[in-house]
Scaffold this motif. Structure first.
Motif, PDB file in Angstrom:
ATOM      1  N   ALA A 220       0.832  -1.206   0.000  1.00  0.00           N
ATOM      2  CA  ALA A 220       0.000   0.000   0.000  1.00  0.00           C
ATOM      3  C   ALA A 220       0.865   1.255   0.000  1.00  0.00           C
ATOM      4  O   ALA A 220       0.548   2.250  -0.667  1.00  0.00           O
ATOM      5  N   THR A 221       1.983   1.216   0.734  1.00  0.00           N
ATOM      6  CA  THR A 221       2.895   2.362   0.788  1.00  0.00           C
ATOM      7  C   THR A 221       3.500   2.636  -0.582  1.00  0.00           C
ATOM      8  O   THR A 221       3.569   3.788  -1.035  1.00  0.00           O
ATOM      9  N   PHE A 222       3.926   1.583  -1.269  1.00  0.00           N
ATOM     10  CA  PHE A 222       4.450   1.740  -2.633  1.00  0.00           C
ATOM     11  C   PHE A 222       3.378   2.319  -3.550  1.00  0.00           C
ATOM     12  O   PHE A 222       3.657   3.234  -4.341  1.00  0.00           O
ATOM     13  N   ALA A 223       2.160   1.807  -3.454  1.00  0.00           N
ATOM     14  CA  ALA A 223       1.073   2.291  -4.299  1.00  0.00           C
ATOM     15  C   ALA A 223       0.820   3.778  -4.062  1.00  0.00           C
ATOM     16  O   ALA A 223       0.586   4.540  -5.009  1.00  0.00           O
ATOM     17  N   ASN A 224       0.889   4.205  -2.813  1.00  0.00           N
ATOM     18  CA  ASN A 224       0.744   5.632  -2.507  1.00  0.00           C
ATOM     19  C   ASN A 224       1.868   6.452  -3.125  1.00  0.00           C
ATOM     20  O   ASN A 224       1.646   7.542  -3.662  1.00  0.00           O
ATOM     21  N   GLN A 225       3.089   5.945  -3.045  1.00  0.00           N
ATOM     22  CA  GLN A 225       4.243   6.645  -3.630  1.00  0.00           C
ATOM     23  C   GLN A 225       4.108   6.799  -5.134  1.00  0.00           C
ATOM     24  O   GLN A 225       4.568   7.773  -5.720  1.00  0.00           O
ATOM     25  N   TYR A 226       3.468   5.813  -5.773  1.00  0.00           N
ATOM     26  CA  TYR A 226       3.286   5.847  -7.223  1.00  0.00           C
ATOM     27  C   TYR A 226       2.004   6.570  -7.634  1.00  0.00           C
ATOM     28  O   TYR A 226       1.622   6.546  -8.806  1.00  0.00           O
ATOM     29  N   ASN A 227       1.337   7.202  -6.652  1.00  0.00           N
ATOM     30  CA  ASN A 227       0.079   7.927  -6.905  1.00  0.00           C
ATOM     31  C   ASN A 227      -1.009   7.017  -7.465  1.00  0.00           C
ATOM     32  O   ASN A 227      -1.772   7.406  -8.359  1.00  0.00           O
ATOM     33  N   ARG A 228      -1.071   5.805  -6.933  1.00  0.00           N
ATOM     34  CA  ARG A 228      -2.112   4.861  -7.325  1.00  0.00           C
ATOM     35  C   ARG A 228      -3.196   4.844  -6.246  1.00  0.00           C
ATOM     36  O   ARG A 228      -2.966   5.230  -5.100  1.00  0.00           O
ATOM     37  N   GLU A 229      -4.370   4.383  -6.617  1.00  0.00           N
ATOM     38  CA  GLU A 229      -5.465   4.284  -5.649  1.00  0.00           C
ATOM     39  C   GLU A 229      -5.250   3.082  -4.732  1.00  0.00           C
ATOM     40  O   GLU A 229      -4.772   2.038  -5.172  1.00  0.00           O
ATOM     41  N   VAL A 230      -5.624   3.239  -3.480  1.00  0.00           N
ATOM     42  CA  VAL A 230      -5.527   2.150  -2.514  1.00  0.00           C
ATOM     43  C   VAL A 230      -6.871   2.030  -1.784  1.00  0.00           C
ATOM     44  O   VAL A 230      -7.442   3.026  -1.350  1.00  0.00           O
ATOM     45  N   PHE A 231      -7.361   0.809  -1.673  1.00  0.00           N
ATOM     46  CA  PHE A 231      -8.599   0.519  -0.955  1.00  0.00           C
ATOM     47  C   PHE A 231      -8.294  -0.517   0.120  1.00  0.00           C
ATOM     48  O   PHE A 231      -7.481  -1.422  -0.096  1.00  0.00           O
ATOM     49  N   ALA A 232      -8.938  -0.396   1.256  1.00  0.00           N
ATOM     50  CA  ALA A 232      -8.728  -1.357   2.349  1.00  0.00           C
ATOM     51  C   ALA A 232     -10.070  -1.785   2.919  1.00  0.00           C
ATOM     52  O   ALA A 232     -11.011  -0.983   3.018  1.00  0.00           O
ATOM     53  N   LEU A 233     -10.146  -3.060   3.281  1.00  0.00           N
ATOM     54  CA  LEU A 233     -11.359  -3.607   3.864  1.00  0.00           C
ATOM     55  C   LEU A 233     -11.334  -3.382   5.372  1.00  0.00           C
ATOM     56  O   LEU A 233     -10.514  -3.967   6.077  1.00  0.00           O
ATOM     57  N   PRO A 234     -12.210  -2.532   5.900  1.00  0.00           N
ATOM     58  CA  PRO A 234     -12.205  -2.278   7.348  1.00  0.00           C
ATOM     59  C   PRO A 234     -12.744  -3.472   8.131  1.00  0.00           C
ATOM     60  O   PRO A 234     -13.489  -4.298   7.598  1.00  0.00           O
ATOM     61  N   GLY A 235     -12.355  -3.559   9.383  1.00  0.00           N
ATOM     62  CA  GLY A 235     -12.829  -4.647  10.238  1.00  0.00           C
ATOM     63  C   GLY A 235     -12.905  -4.199  11.682  1.00  0.00           C
ATOM     64  O   GLY A 235     -12.671  -3.033  12.008  1.00  0.00           O
ATOM     65  N   LYS A 236     -13.210  -5.116  12.574  1.00  0.00           N
ATOM     66  CA  LYS A 236     -13.259  -4.795  13.994  1.00  0.00           C
ATOM     67  C   LYS A 236     -11.877  -4.399  14.501  1.00  0.00           C
ATOM     68  O   LYS A 236     -10.871  -4.980  14.099  1.00  0.00           O
TER      69      LYS A 236
END
Length: 369
Positions: free
Chosen positions: A243-259
């Motif tokens: 996810a950190t690499f994707a942010n550095q490359y200006n790509r979209e990142v999605f995460a599945l939230p949980g408890k």
């Protein structure tokens, strides 16, 4: 199959202190890996940031012998060698400043289809499994390629769900093609290639699955796609680095939230809290955000088409046959061939027109439809 440039690229990349970024500097300065191999030590001052110590290993014949051996290995195992400076990397990956100088490939890769990288923990829970099952069920008819790291857990589930739904999938390895790690995924890796997918690695056949290789591998997983989905990960999990690499490359990142009490959701929750990932609310909203369009349904698929067989009368069949045998026939010719008067022919032709069998043309000519 391979050229001198492949040979010298492998040798140059094998030199001490020549990583992907320095490799790219060298080939841009000298025009090719071969020229860089032959001239860098004499002209290293031409390149900012490169001292003699950094280029001292270039030209070492040991690396050239290794490259010769590597080419034989690749040829024997049907491995494609993609060179970044030759424009052979996947398009989005090539845009990354630290893209691999060399990317080894097995299988086929469709550049035209959209890619989605999906990563997560090796310790997948039923929550993550159910999400992936719902996601792939909803998106199975869409033209896209899934990308993951061929590890156990989430990665394995991504590849298997893709194969199950007929979706091409890409597995990115953290070692050379001389082995598969974990060994449990060997058959899965073979099936990925057999089903029209791809295996990629930046590591040659001398590189084992060392710990540091997995973080390095993750930048390829992130760089190859416009979006990365993190399904489940703990604090400090490997997927956080993706996810950190994707942010550095200006790509979209999605995460599945949980408890907040679920260990394998804590990394995802942290990414969302730190604004490093968008929270996934529903599978439908996620697919809409990814911009993946389902194929348009053709009109004939929406409405059942049934052909009605119309029984023609004897006179209708006679005239229809004459017109069919003589396209753009005139009224006078129909009279001549049937022996019928015009006052009997014209009403019959009108009936055929209403049935959608015949079309009138200018000059009292007729043709079938």
């Amino acid at each position: 199959m391979y050229s001198e440039e492949h040979l010298y690229s492998i040798a140059l990349r094998e030199c001490n202190l020549i990583g992907d970024i320095n490799f790219y500097k060298l080939v841009r300065t000298f025009g090719s890996a071969k020229n860089a191999w032959q001239h860098t030590k004499k002209e290293y001052k031409r390149i900012d940031g490169l001292g003699y110590k950094m280029v001292a290993d270039i030209g070492n014949p040991i690396h050239l012998k290794f490259a010769e051996k590597e080419l034989k290995f690749c040829e024997k195992n049907n491995i494609i060698i993609n060179l970044r400076h030759a424009g052979e990397l996947p398009k989005l990956l090539n845009e990354c400043y630290d893209a691999p100088a060399i990317l080894y490939q097995k299988g086929s890769f469709d550049e035209k289809k959209q890619k989605v990288s999906i990563v997560g923990t090796r310790n997948m829970t039923s929550y993550g499994s159910h999400f992936l099952n719902d996601f792939f069920e909803e998106i199975k008819s869409c033209p896209f390629i899934s990308v993951s790291g061929l590890a156990l857990g989430i990665d394995k589930e991504v590849h298997e769900q893709s194969l199950l739904k007929g979706i091409p999938t890409v597995g990115v390895l953290a070692h050379g093609f001389h082995t598969i790690y974990p060994s449990k995924n060997r058959r899965l890796s073979e099936k990925i290639v057999e089903e029209g997918g791809t295996l990629f690695t930046e590591f040659n056949s001398s590189r084992k699955p060392d710990r540091e290789n997995f973080i390095q591998r993750n930048r390829i997983v992130a760089g190859i796609s416009p979006a990365t989905i993190v399904v489940e990960t703990a604090f400090g999990g490997g997927s956080v680095s993706t996810a950190t690499f994707a942010n550095q490359y200006n790509r979209e990142v999605f995460a599945l939230p949980g408890k907040i009490t679920d260990k394998q959701s804590q990394g995802c929750n942290q990414l969302i809290f730190q604004n490093k990932a968008a929270a996934i609310s529903t599978v439908k909203d996620l697919i809409d955000s990814l911009g993946i369009k389902k194929p348009k349904i053709k009109m004939e698929e929406l409405f059942c088409h049934s052909e009605i067989n119309i029984q023609l009368t004897d006179s209708q069949q006679l005239i229809f046959t004459v017109i069919s045998d003589h396209p753009q026939i005139s009224l006078d010719d129909i009279i001549e061939k049937t022996g019928l008067p015009s006052h009997k022919i014209l009403p019959t032709i009108l009936e055929l027109e209403l049935l959608g069998k015949v079309k009138s043309l200018s000059g009292r000519q007729f043709m079938i439809i």
